[in-house]
Design an enzyme around this catalytic site. Structure first.
Site, short mmCIF file in Angstrom:
data_model
loop_
_atom_site.label_atom_id
_atom_site.label_comp_id
_atom_site.label_asym_id
_atom_site.label_seq_id
_atom_site.Cartn_x
_atom_site.Cartn_y
_atom_site.Cartn_z
CB CYS A 386 -1.00 -0.05 1.14
SG CYS A 386 -2.49 0.86 0.76
CG HIS A 512 -3.65 -3.82 3.05
ND1 HIS A 512 -2.72 -3.30 3.93
CD2 HIS A 512 -4.29 -2.76 2.50
CE1 HIS A 512 -2.81 -1.98 3.92
NE2 HIS A 512 -3.75 -1.63 3.06
CD GLU A 514 -1.23 -6.42 4.96
OE1 GLU A 514 -0.94 -6.71 3.79
OE2 GLU A 514 -1.40 -5.24 5.34
N1 GLN Z 1 -2.01 6.59 2.73
C1 GLN Z 1 -2.13 5.84 1.52
C2 GLN Z 1 -3.50 5.97 0.89
O1 GLN Z 1 -4.43 6.35 1.52
C3 GLN Z 1 -1.80 4.38 1.76
C4 GLN Z 1 -2.77 3.67 2.66
C5 GLN Z 1 -2.25 2.39 3.23
O2 GLN Z 1 -1.03 2.16 3.25
N2 GLN Z 1 -3.13 1.58 3.74
O3 GLN Z 1 -3.65 5.68 -0.26
#
Ligand code: GLN
Length: 537
Positions: A386, A512, A514
């Site tokens: 992310c 994600h 995970e």
């Molecule tokens: N801050 C980034 C976004 O909102 C990444 C979010 C995250 O790592 N879950 O896109």
């Protein structure tokens, strides 16, 4: 499907102190019942007023776990999924915030027709309804409901009262397991039962007699002690279950099997025993976990590294993937905020692979980017998750494409090169809670790419939690420079995966992975990341 029997409800409460491992005990019991052929789901009731933990700082409550259907939930739901390999949903996490919101909405709609709306019966009814909801359609043989917090907390009171009422109505179709602590006093060389007696007494004051006591302890409980607890707490001696400290949460189902927790539950609930528990696969996992053939050092770069709960699912995914690779992953947690040119080499030296963590906001960003330059230039396996993937794009734009001011508009709204930008449908969003791009979305993988090979299929689905995305206006320049968008959302065209062709293993994912790694099914990205790390000289 539940056969002729209707759904049975098990409530798990905690006394004496928090952090006794109610979530792990709930998941372990569920695992044992599942291994006997029953269908089980686990629900968490959280007594705080936030609607969900999505707005909570990880320092407050650890990781925010995201379900397939896009619920932002307590990290215990991650344990439930990792143990059971069954998806949870919105209905599996209830908070006081959600309960009150719903009751107040009903009041405004006029549903209560002039009644005075009160904690009892309206709030307790709402809680009961949310517990029973999971038993509808007889989809599950067992619903295990874990109540967050500790008995005696003011905010848990309506939950305990709801359980009291349900237990009264449901009879032997329900049961209460109470988790307590049996402290060992080193000076007296003795285990002490008094705190347990007091916490059961407190339950009794609220009208709830626990049926089973699970006693967390650092030393084994002997028979006289079990008998004493049984006598003073009105439970059978066989219902006093020892939960001894162990070095891995994954051993708890086996410990609970030895203690016959599942047997006692089935007997007390008059449930016919379907078959003996079959934990072969689980035991095999434990054997491999216990006897790794090698050890590798993996770095996790993030800003919440003082608190491992903030990265719970990533850490567990690495344990699953390490076990699959017959190796132990030694995790080095690296505070991104503290990284600078002077200490970078010393902090990352010796690592065979590096993960850059998800996150929000500006803090620690430059350290993450620095770590990515380090691993990109040295051919060290890299997985960006992310925000970690977004940082990899920024790093590449700055140092390879030649856009030194490249940034994400999240960190620098006025950047001349917004290579990461807010998603179109996020621009009109002004409310913080539950409004990110959340939950499972499909992704199509590019044929011949590394991720295609890793997943072994072209269409995948992964869970998300973000507001920003790769700015497709720059994608041609990335492709020309050797960074490829190898995973794309087929409907919106959003870039979901990037990889570097010239590097042995450099992958960034907007989702994600995970959240989907379980003991039964370790995630392919983590498996292959560890495999690549193992190959590092
Ligand atoms: N801050 C980034 C976004 O909102 C990444 C979010 C995250 O790592 N879950 O896109």
């Amino acid at each position: 499907m539940a056969g002729s029997d209707s759904t049975r409800f098990i409530f798990v409460t905690g006394g004496v102190t928090s952090s006794l491992g109610k979530g792990i005990i709930s998941a372990s019991l569920a695992k044992l019942l599942q291994s006997r052929g029953y269908s089980v789901t686990i629900q968490k009731l959280d007594p705080y007023i936030n609607i969900d933990p999505g707005t909570l700082n990880p320092y407050e409550h650890g990781e925010c776990y995201v379900t397939e259907d896009g619920a932002e939930t307590d990290l215990d739901l991650g344990h439930y999924e990792r143990f059971l390999n069954v998806h949870t949903s919105q209905a599996n996490n209830v908070t006081t915030g959600k309960v009150y919101q719903s009751v107040i909405e009903k009041e405004r709609r006029g549903d209560y027709l002039g009644e005075t709306v009160q904690v009892i019966p309206h709030i307790t009814d709402e809680i009961k309804q949310r517990i029973k909801l999971l038993g509808e359609n007889n989809e599950y043989d067992f619903v295990i409901t874990e109540i967050g917090g500790t008995v005696g907390d003011i905010e848990s009171l309506p939950y305990i009262e709801a359980i009291r009422q349900l237990k009264w109505v449901m009879g032997s179709n329900s049961l209460v397991i109470h988790l307590t602590l049996i402290p060992y006093l080193a000076a007296a060389k003795e285990l002490k039962t008094k705190p347990t007696q007091h916490s059961v007494k407190m339950m009794l004051e609220y009208g709830v007699q626990p049926d089973i006591l699970v006693c967390r302890t650092e030393k084994p409980l002997n028979d006289p002690l079990r008998n004493k607890i049984a006598l003073f707490c009105n439970v059978e001696a066989s219902s006093v279950i020892e939960s001894i400290d162990t070095n891995s949460i994954y051993k708890v189902p086996l410990l609970m099997k030895e203690e016959k927790l599942d047997k006692v539950v089935l007997k007390m609930m008059k449930a016919s025993s379907r078959k003996a528990p079959n934990l072969k696969k689980w035991e095999q996992f434990i054997r491999r976990l216990e006897s790794p053939k090698s050890t590798i050092d993996i770095g996790l770069v993030g800003k919440y590294v003082e608190l491992i709960d903030a990265y719970k699912s990533i850490i567990e995914s690495l344990i699953h993937a390490g076990t699959e690779n017959n190796c132990k992953v030694n995790l080095r947690l690296i505070q991104s905020e503290q990284l600078d040119e002077d200490n970078l080499h010393e902090r990352l030296d010796g690592l065979k692979g590096v993960i850059v963590a998800p996150g929000f906001g500006d803090r620690g960003i430059e350290g993450k980017i620095m770590a990515i330059t380090y691993v990109r230039e040295r051919n060290i396996p890299f997985l960006g998750i992310c925000l970690g993937m977004q940082c990899a794009m920024i790093e590449f734009a700055r140092h390879v494409i030649g856009l030194p001011e490249a940034h994400s508009t999240e960190m620098k709204p006025g950047t001349p090169h917004p290579i990461i930008d807010i998603m179109e449908d996020q621009k009109k969003v002004h409310i913080k809670g539950g409004t990110m791009r959340l939950g499972a979305y499909p992704c199509t993988l590019r044929e011949g790419s590394r991720v295609h090979e890793i997943y072994g299929q072209q269409n995948i689905s992964e869970r998300h939690r973000h507001r920003y995305e790769v700015n497709n206006l720059y994608m041609d320049r990335f492709e020309q420079a050797g960074m490829h968008a190898t995973g794309i959302n087929p409907e919106s065209g959003l870039v979901e995966i990037i990889e570097l062709k010239s590097h042995p293993w450099f992958i960034g994912v907007q989702f994600h992975p995970e959240y989907k790694s379980t003991v039964d099914k370790p995630h392919p990205l983590f498996i292959h990341f560890v495999k690549a790390a193992k190959k590092q000289k």
